[in-house]
Design an enzyme around this catalytic site. Structure first.
Site, PDB file in Angstrom:
ATOM      1  CG  HIS A 108      -6.512   9.680   7.293  1.00  0.00           C
ATOM      2  ND1 HIS A 108      -6.237   8.549   8.034  1.00  0.00           N
ATOM      3  CD2 HIS A 108      -5.897   9.508   6.107  1.00  0.00           C
ATOM      4  CE1 HIS A 108      -5.479   7.730   7.319  1.00  0.00           C
ATOM      5  NE2 HIS A 108      -5.268   8.288   6.136  1.00  0.00           N
ATOM      6  CG  ASP A 110      -5.285   8.897   1.835  1.00  0.00           C
ATOM      7  OD1 ASP A 110      -5.047   8.812   3.052  1.00  0.00           O
ATOM      8  OD2 ASP A 110      -5.320   7.904   1.075  1.00  0.00           O
ATOM      9  CG  HIS A 262      -8.194   5.312   4.905  1.00  0.00           C
ATOM     10  ND1 HIS A 262      -8.493   6.256   3.950  1.00  0.00           N
ATOM     11  CD2 HIS A 262      -6.855   5.376   5.082  1.00  0.00           C
ATOM     12  CE1 HIS A 262      -7.381   6.860   3.563  1.00  0.00           C
ATOM     13  NE2 HIS A 262      -6.368   6.353   4.240  1.00  0.00           N
ATOM     14  NE  ARG A 277      -1.541   7.286  -0.305  1.00  0.00           N
ATOM     15  CZ  ARG A 277      -1.652   8.303   0.560  1.00  0.00           C
ATOM     16  NH1 ARG A 277      -2.088   8.096   1.789  1.00  0.00           N
ATOM     17  NH2 ARG A 277      -1.328   9.524   0.196  1.00  0.00           N
TER      18      ARG A 277
HETATM   19  O1  AKG Z   1      -1.584   1.565   6.692  1.00  0.00           O
HETATM   20  C1  AKG Z   1      -2.744   1.494   6.289  1.00  0.00           C
HETATM   21  O2  AKG Z   1      -3.425   0.480   6.328  1.00  0.00           O
HETATM   22  C2  AKG Z   1      -3.383   2.719   5.701  1.00  0.00           C
HETATM   23  C3  AKG Z   1      -2.437   3.850   5.625  1.00  0.00           C
HETATM   24  C4  AKG Z   1      -3.079   5.061   5.030  1.00  0.00           C
HETATM   25  O3  AKG Z   1      -3.731   5.827   5.680  1.00  0.00           O
HETATM   26  C5  AKG Z   1      -2.912   5.286   3.600  1.00  0.00           C
HETATM   27  O4  AKG Z   1      -2.239   4.501   2.931  1.00  0.00           O
HETATM   28  O5  AKG Z   1      -3.485   6.259   3.102  1.00  0.00           O
HETATM   29 FE   FE2 Z   2      -4.554   7.328   4.416  1.00  0.00          FE
END
Ligand code: AKG
Ligand code: FE2
Length: 291
Positions: A108, A110, A262, A277
């Site tokens: 995806h 974000d 990602h 995040r």
């Molecule tokens: O947990 C992760 O490594 C990525 C999670 C994710 O998709 C994000 O933080 O946007």
């Molecule tokens: Fe993400």
């Protein structure tokens, strides 16, 4: 290859940028993100656009300093349109905790299911599993460039519908909505974006569809939409377009959400994995036909 970028400051060491591949990904060293100088932050912001995904090791960030860092790189959004922040003091922190179903094991980009998806994100490893739990990033600009010219020309003309309800309808039903980017999200409406996005800072084109949130291509048959998306997804996730990071506690990753996808590997059994995040406010995507 190592590039040393002068940070134009008499008091700080230059940043060292080690590229991980020809197109995207770089390890940045010689910087403490909690105490970085303004010229260092400027150099990081430029490197983010150039390399699309940056990795920093051995950082000492906590929720307060992660939010402060985010505000120096750009403007922060609240955690997520439907998922509330870490706590009352940190409404900007989106916490992914494997013990609370915090998984991102689908490719995806974000929050593409809103009119103005994030510019980028800054992710910190808070607790890592003993095994696995890597995250992978795909370079959507390199993927666009490596399509054949006729398929690029076709993609340039397409529009896609993005819908967050498959991934986040569950949260919404469980926890109620959130205010995000000045808008109340009580439910998620499908939204259209160009399939090829022109980067607002570099002018480079990238493939802007993702399996997490793109529901279909607008204005074509269902079979055509499925075939086109399958083609784009297979191409985006070719190994040549991927960088992969094995996390240690204290690592920070920063990505340009306008030109990457990602995927967080869910291959660590019952080990706990916690990531925090912060999300940088973005602008409305435009395609090659805009203006
Ligand atoms: O947990 C992760 O490594 C990525 C999670 C994710 O998709 C994000 O933080 O946007
Ligand atoms: Fe993400």
């Amino acid at each position: 290859m190592t590039l040393t970028v002068p940070s134009r400051s008499l008091t700080s060491e230059p940043l060292t940028i080690d590229r991980l591949g020809a197109h995207h990904g770089a390890q940045v060293s010689g910087i403490d993100l909690a105490t970085a100088s303004d010229p260092e932050i400027t150099a990081v912001r430029a490197a983010l656009v150039e390399h699309k995904v940056l990795f920093f090791s051995d950082q000492q960030l906590n929720p307060d300093s992660q939010v402060r860092l985010g505000r120096r790189i750009g403007e922060l959004t609240p955690s997520h349109p439907v998922v509330p922040g870490l706590d009352e003091e940190h409404p900007e922190i989106y916490a992914l905790d494997a013990a609370d179903n915090g998984f991102a094991d689908v490719w995806h980009t974000d929050v593409t299911f809103v009119r103005r998806p994030p510019l980028g994100s800054i992710l910190r490893a808070v607790q890592v599993p003993d095994v696995g739990g890597d995250t992978q990033w795909a370079d959507a600009a390199a993927a666009y460039t490596s399509l054949s010219a006729p398929v690029r020309a076709l993609a340039d003309q397409l529009t896609a519908v993005h819908d967050g309800s498959r991934e986040f309808g569950y949260y919404l039903a469980q926890r109620g909505g959130n205010t995000w980017d000045g808008k109340e999200y009580a439910r998620l409406e499908p939204i259209e974006h160009p399939v090829v996005r022109v980067h607002p800072e570099t002018g480079r084109r990238s493939l802007f569809v993702n399996p997490g949130f793109t529901s279909h291509i607008a204005g074509v048959s269902e079979a055509e939409s499925r075939a086109l998306l399958d083609l784009f997804y297979a191409h985006l996730t070719q190994p040549e377009h991927i960088v992969r990071h094995r996390w240690s506690v204290g690592d920070v990753a920063m990505w340009d959400n306008r030109a990457t996808l990602h995927y967080a590997n869910r291959d660590y059994g019952d080990f706990r994995r916690i990531m925090h995040r912060v999300t940088l406010r973005g602008d409305e995507p435009f395609g090659p036909r805009a203006g």
